[in-house]
Scaffold this active site. Structure first.
Site, PDB file in Angstrom:
ATOM      1  N   LYS A 112       0.820  -1.216   0.000  1.00 46.12           N
ATOM      2  CA  LYS A 112       0.000   0.000   0.000  1.00 46.12           C
ATOM      3  C   LYS A 112       0.856   1.269   0.000  1.00 46.12           C
ATOM      4  O   LYS A 112       0.394   2.339  -0.381  1.00 46.12           O
ATOM      5  CB  LYS A 112      -0.992  -0.033   1.147  1.00 46.12           C
TER       6      LYS A 112
HETATM    7  C1  LIG Z   1      -4.046  -4.805   0.935  1.00 48.29           C
HETATM    8  C2  LIG Z   1      -3.192  -6.010   0.769  1.00 48.29           C
HETATM    9  C3  LIG Z   1      -3.506  -7.022  -0.151  1.00 48.29           C
HETATM   10  C4  LIG Z   1      -4.751  -6.986  -0.997  1.00 48.29           C
HETATM   11  O1  LIG Z   1      -4.701  -6.001  -1.986  1.00 48.29           O
HETATM   12  P1  LIG Z   1      -6.055  -5.507  -2.681  1.00 48.29           P
HETATM   13  O2  LIG Z   1      -5.662  -4.340  -3.503  1.00 48.29           O
HETATM   14  O3  LIG Z   1      -6.956  -5.115  -1.537  1.00 48.29           O
HETATM   15  O4  LIG Z   1      -6.587  -6.633  -3.462  1.00 48.29           O
HETATM   16  C5  LIG Z   1      -2.644  -8.102  -0.267  1.00 48.29           C
HETATM   17  N1  LIG Z   1      -1.539  -8.201   0.506  1.00 48.29           N
HETATM   18  C6  LIG Z   1      -1.208  -7.257   1.403  1.00 48.29           C
HETATM   19  C7  LIG Z   1       0.008  -7.442   2.239  1.00 48.29           C
HETATM   20  C8  LIG Z   1      -2.003  -6.122   1.568  1.00 48.29           C
HETATM   21  O5  LIG Z   1      -1.669  -5.193   2.481  1.00 48.29           O
END
Ligand SMILES: *Cc1c(COP(=O)(O)O)cnc(C)c1O
Length: 498
Positions: A112
């Site tokens: 993120k």
């Molecule tokens: C948020 C997240 C995901 C999922 O990603 P999306 O965009 O919500 O599908 C997968 N792995 C980690 C470590 C995350 O923080």
């Protein structure tokens, strides 16, 4: 001609990129989508000579056409700097029969950061462009990862304040420590005696409470949101798909024009949707492999055409994928309906009234870019162990789900297309589960501290990321914990409004 943004639920809404970023969600509840998906329109060979920032600029300038070159470059320079612990920003590493794109070298060691490092700058630039002088107050409810990534993105960004609510008993110890040690005078972190839904519900109420927003207005402040449906989070993610491709060309693993697969551990469908956009821009992508954990609502959707959230919510060791409503899927629904906003609105209203919807055959046929797969807890653990033993490479529990799904996909299809597994978190973020998977440890006798060093040992020493060193070293700054009924009071006192 500039690109405008329209709502997935209403075709007549049109606004600029900066307006859409400021607004986040369309007033009709729909998500913003570009009026057209721009072509990448670049000599693929040339990509190999570009660095991460060049590619980020190439992609974002095509979508955010109302930002000047100077504005965008400035945002990109502020985002992808020494907050990342590697100059490459997102290294692509070969291990076994796959490539891993490590999206976890930013401030919070999870993917993120890729978008939340730049969103604050896109947002403050958007405010300036649109003549908004109010201070922007970001309100966020988090189940763990988003909160910290948003905090570190917005910390000390002039013209902003950020308030994060987390369930006091509902996040991992590392996740909590990452948040409560956050520095920056414009940050506020509040533990809530409730679960994530309580936090999110209260945030939504405060957002739409006219008395509160009126008081904010009087004090020259306005709310904004950093959540994953903001187009200002989606577009920066498109860049790393193009980047991964460019690295494979650069290292001679593929020739310009060869197609590759991406395997994405999926929750809210934001990450993989960015891969879909990259493909629509013309990046040579064969399949987008959508990996789910035990909460396999997306797997079932791709298999059957029915999305049904009415099921047991299962807690797993890949918590960021424990999601039953994947908000960003609405954008894919919109595309496979032939950009039919009325149809999309109808399906989404069924989702909110019944908790399920079924797409028609034509729409189902449009889902062919995606291949769904899922892995249970035992399979995930076995995959992390196998990847470690065979390649001396440690992956986290989310990436483990993707690696397992990829193995199953190859076994079933025999597809030998070069494939990039999108690696979404550092193994240090999910210490316990990762350590347990790689080798038996006496975890019950180990402190968090011990586990950090044990994992570092497994990884060959000297690999502890800064984000982890910081939580060991920094003092706790945020001690507020309150009941659900006190959330607004705590917010007002932080903002200095009554
Ligand atoms: C948020 C997240 C995901 C999922 O990603 P999306 O965009 O919500 O599908 C997968 N792995 C980690 C470590 C995350 O923080």
């Amino acid at each position: 001609m500039g690109i405008l943004y329209k709502s997935t639920r209403n075709d007549s809404i049109r606004m600029s990129a900066s307006e859409a970023i400021l607004q986040g969600l369309s007033k009709d509840g729909g998500l913003f989508v570009p009026t057209e998906i721009p072509a990448l329109d670049v000599d693929i060979e040339a990509l190999a000579g570009m660095n991460y920032k060049d590619i980020a600029y190439l992609v974002m300038s095509k979508f955010f056409t109302d930002y000047t070159e100077e504005e965008l470059t400035d945002c990109i320079n502020k985002a992808y700097d020494s907050k990342f612990d590697t100059e490459e920003i997102a290294p692509v590493v070969k291990a076994g029969n796959a490539f891993y794109m490590e999206l976890y070298h930013g401030a919070t060691i999870a993917f993120k950061d890729m978008a939340l490092s730049i969103l604050p700058h896109l947002l403050t630039t958007a405010a300036r462009k649109n003549g908004i002088t109010d201070e922007i107050v970001i309100l966020t409810a988090t189940s763990g990862d988003t909160g910290k990534a948003a905090l570190s993105g917005f910390a000390d960004v002039p013209g902003t304040k950020i308030v994060v609510y987390y369930p006091a008993e509902g996040v991992s110890n590392i996740q909590r420590l990452q948040m409560v040690t956050q520095r920056g005078d414009n940050t506020c972190v509040i533990g809530v005696e409730g679960n994530f839904d309580d936090c999110q519900g209260a945030v939504k109420r405060m957002f739409n409470d006219p008395t509160l927003t009126g008081k904010m207005k009087d004090a020259h402040m306005r709310f904004s949101s950093a959540n994953s449906i903001n187009i200002g989070r989606l577009v920066p993610q498109v860049a790393y798909y193009v980047w991964a491709y460019s690295r494979l060309v650069k290292s001679g693993e593929i020739k310009a024009g060869d197609a590759i697969n991406f395997v994405v551990p999926t929750g809210n469908f934001g990450n993989i949707l960015a891969g879909f956009y990259a493909k629509k821009m013309g990046l040579p992508v064969n399949k987008l492999i959508c990996a789910s954990n035990d909460n396999k609502v997306l797997y079932d959707f791709f298999k059957t055409g029915t999305y049904d959230k009415n099921r047991e919510f299962i807690l797993t060791t890949s918590p960021s994928m424990d999601i039953l409503v994947s908000s960003n899927l609405e954008r894919l629904i919109y595309y496979v309906s032939g950009e039919d906003s009325a149809k999309t609105a109808l399906l989404m209203s069924e989702l909110s009234s019944k908790g399920s919807y079924t797409v028609d055959e034509a729409m189902k046929d449009g889902l062919g870019d995606f291949v769904p797969g899922w892995a249970d807890e035992a399979e995930n653990t076995a995959t992390i162990k196998k990847v470690y033993e065979e390649n001396n490479y440690i992956i986290d529990t989310h990436t483990g789900v993707a690696a397992c799904v990829y193995d199953k996909y190859v076994a079933k299809t025999g597809d030998v297309t070069p494939s990039v597994i999108v690696s979404t978190a550092s193994p240090f973020k999910f210490l316990k589960a990762v350590l347990e998977a790689v080798r038996p440890h006496n975890l019950q006798y180990m402190s968090e501290h011990d586990m950090i060093y044990a994992l570092d040992e497994e990884m060959g020493k000297g690999k502890i990321p800064n984000a982890i060193k910081e939580i060991l070293a920094y003092p706790i700054r945020h001690r507020t914990v309150c009941g659900i009924d006190k959330m607004e009071e705590k917010l007002k006192s932080f903002l200095g409004i009554e």
